[in-house]
Enzyme design. Structure first.
Site, mmCIF file in Angstrom:
data_model
loop_
_atom_site.group_PDB
_atom_site.id
_atom_site.type_symbol
_atom_site.label_atom_id
_atom_site.label_comp_id
_atom_site.label_asym_id
_atom_site.label_seq_id
_atom_site.Cartn_x
_atom_site.Cartn_y
_atom_site.Cartn_z
ATOM 1 N N GLU A 197 -3.402 -3.250 4.742
ATOM 2 C CA GLU A 197 -4.210 -4.682 4.576
ATOM 3 C C GLU A 197 -5.742 -5.606 4.773
ATOM 4 O OE1 GLU A 197 0.536 -4.757 3.596
ATOM 5 O OE2 GLU A 197 0.254 -6.157 4.584
ATOM 6 N N LYS A 243 0.794 -18.426 1.877
ATOM 7 C CA LYS A 243 0.274 -17.766 0.277
ATOM 8 C C LYS A 243 0.248 -18.833 -0.620
ATOM 9 C CE LYS A 243 3.639 -13.817 -0.150
ATOM 10 N NZ LYS A 243 5.095 -13.744 -0.899
ATOM 11 N N TYR A 284 -1.177 -5.690 -4.083
ATOM 12 C CA TYR A 284 0.446 -5.343 -4.039
ATOM 13 C C TYR A 284 0.579 -4.437 -5.061
ATOM 14 C CZ TYR A 284 2.430 -9.982 -1.661
ATOM 15 O OH TYR A 284 2.588 -11.123 -1.020
ATOM 16 N N HIS A 312 3.249 -13.617 3.597
ATOM 17 C CA HIS A 312 3.398 -12.403 3.889
ATOM 18 C C HIS A 312 3.051 -11.990 4.588
ATOM 19 C CE1 HIS A 312 2.331 -8.216 3.154
ATOM 20 N NE2 HIS A 312 1.535 -8.717 3.605
ATOM 21 N N ASN A 327 7.455 -17.606 -1.165
ATOM 22 C CA ASN A 327 8.309 -18.016 -0.149
ATOM 23 C C ASN A 327 7.202 -17.695 1.407
ATOM 24 O OD1 ASN A 327 7.568 -15.295 -0.594
ATOM 25 N ND2 ASN A 327 8.554 -14.179 -0.068
HETATM 26 P P1 GTP Z 1 5.826 -9.681 1.510
HETATM 27 O O1 GTP Z 1 5.643 -10.054 2.945
HETATM 28 O O2 GTP Z 1 5.135 -10.666 0.176
HETATM 29 O O3 GTP Z 1 5.211 -8.338 0.680
HETATM 30 O O4 GTP Z 1 7.167 -10.266 1.378
HETATM 31 P P2 GTP Z 1 8.724 -9.118 1.872
HETATM 32 O O5 GTP Z 1 7.940 -7.413 2.013
HETATM 33 O O6 GTP Z 1 9.300 -10.282 2.281
HETATM 34 O O7 GTP Z 1 9.020 -8.777 0.333
HETATM 35 P P3 GTP Z 1 8.882 -7.419 -0.988
HETATM 36 O O8 GTP Z 1 7.118 -6.604 -0.365
HETATM 37 O O9 GTP Z 1 10.142 -6.803 -1.205
HETATM 38 O O10 GTP Z 1 8.028 -8.182 -2.110
HETATM 39 C C1 GTP Z 1 6.581 -8.484 -1.951
HETATM 40 C C2 GTP Z 1 6.488 -10.230 -2.835
HETATM 41 O O11 GTP Z 1 6.967 -9.947 -3.780
HETATM 42 C C3 GTP Z 1 7.312 -10.966 -1.711
HETATM 43 O O12 GTP Z 1 7.304 -12.013 -0.811
HETATM 44 C C4 GTP Z 1 7.755 -12.340 -2.830
HETATM 45 O O13 GTP Z 1 7.199 -13.028 -2.972
HETATM 46 C C5 GTP Z 1 7.918 -11.117 -4.030
HETATM 47 N N1 GTP Z 1 9.107 -11.169 -4.859
HETATM 48 C C6 GTP Z 1 10.073 -9.827 -4.367
HETATM 49 N N2 GTP Z 1 11.402 -9.957 -5.257
HETATM 50 C C7 GTP Z 1 10.931 -10.624 -5.883
HETATM 51 C C8 GTP Z 1 11.881 -11.289 -7.546
HETATM 52 O O14 GTP Z 1 12.975 -10.846 -7.284
HETATM 53 N N3 GTP Z 1 11.442 -12.076 -7.811
HETATM 54 C C9 GTP Z 1 10.087 -12.858 -7.777
HETATM 55 N N4 GTP Z 1 9.572 -14.015 -8.090
HETATM 56 N N5 GTP Z 1 9.295 -12.296 -6.883
HETATM 57 C C10 GTP Z 1 10.079 -11.223 -5.727
HETATM 58 MG MG MG Z 2 6.157 -6.574 1.772
#
Ligand code: GTP
Ligand code: MG
Length: 138
Positions: free
Chosen positions: A126, A9, A49, A115, A112
């Site tokens: 994807e 990212k 997303y 992904h 973070n």
């Molecule tokens: P990805 O691999 O990026 O999909 O991460 P993940 O599967 O561990 O998390 P998820 O799919 O639930 O959320 C997708 C992305 O949204 C996360 O990687 C975060 O960067 C972002 N995200 C999730 N929760 C929050 C939140 O509470 N606040 C913010 N700002 N971003 C969030």
């Molecule tokens: Mg995810």
């Protein structure tokens, strides 16, 4: 063997961490079988997303993902999807285990660093969004 989709990212590319993250990926036994650096468009990020469209952080997520270049990747190995989720660590870096990419490099939940697909079916969807079959060399 299995394939999964990965994104390094903007927070990570901005801090010049692509190589260090790739080292963690390769040390975990995953092979990088396709890789490309791109500037994601708003349309691409929104589509990618889409499942989070109703979440309060969707707008911020799209903004963050388009704020600088990303590196899109296809990773291959035994149980690649689940293995990469382990290597990435928890979504919130404060909860990520020692040695994981997010523990090592992530700044906060929105920045973070990586992904990874959350299912083998989603990995296929994807991967197809960013790579042609002939550009993946296993
Ligand atoms: P990805 O691999 O990026 O999909 O991460 P993940 O599967 O561990 O998390 P998820 O799919 O639930 O959320 C997708 C992305 O949204 C996360 O990687 C975060 O960067 C972002 N995200 C999730 N929760 C929050 C939140 O509470 N606040 C913010 N700002 N971003 C969030
Ligand atoms: Mg995810």
């Amino acid at each position: 063997t299995e394939r999964t989709f990965s994104i390094i990212k903007p927070d990570a590319t901005k801090r010049n961490l692509t190589g260090k993250i790739n080292a963690v990926i390769e040390d975990a036994g995953l092979r990088i079988v396709a890789q490309r650096r791109i500037q994601m468009t708003e349309a691409q990020a929104k589509k990618f997303y889409e499942v989070h469209a109703e979440r309060p952080f969707y707008g911020e997520l799209v903004e963050t993902m388009t704020s600088a270049p990303v590196v899109v990747q296809v990773l291959e190995g035994d149980n690649a999807m689940a293995r990469y989720r382990e290597v990435m660590g928890a979504t919130n870096p404060e909860q990520a285990a020692e040695g994981t990419i997010r523990k090592l490099f992530a700044l906060n939940v929105g920045e973070n660093s990586v992904h990874g697909s959350d299912s083998v079916d989603n990995a296929k969807i994807e991967i197809a969004q960013f790579f042609k079959d002939e550009d993946i060399v296993g």
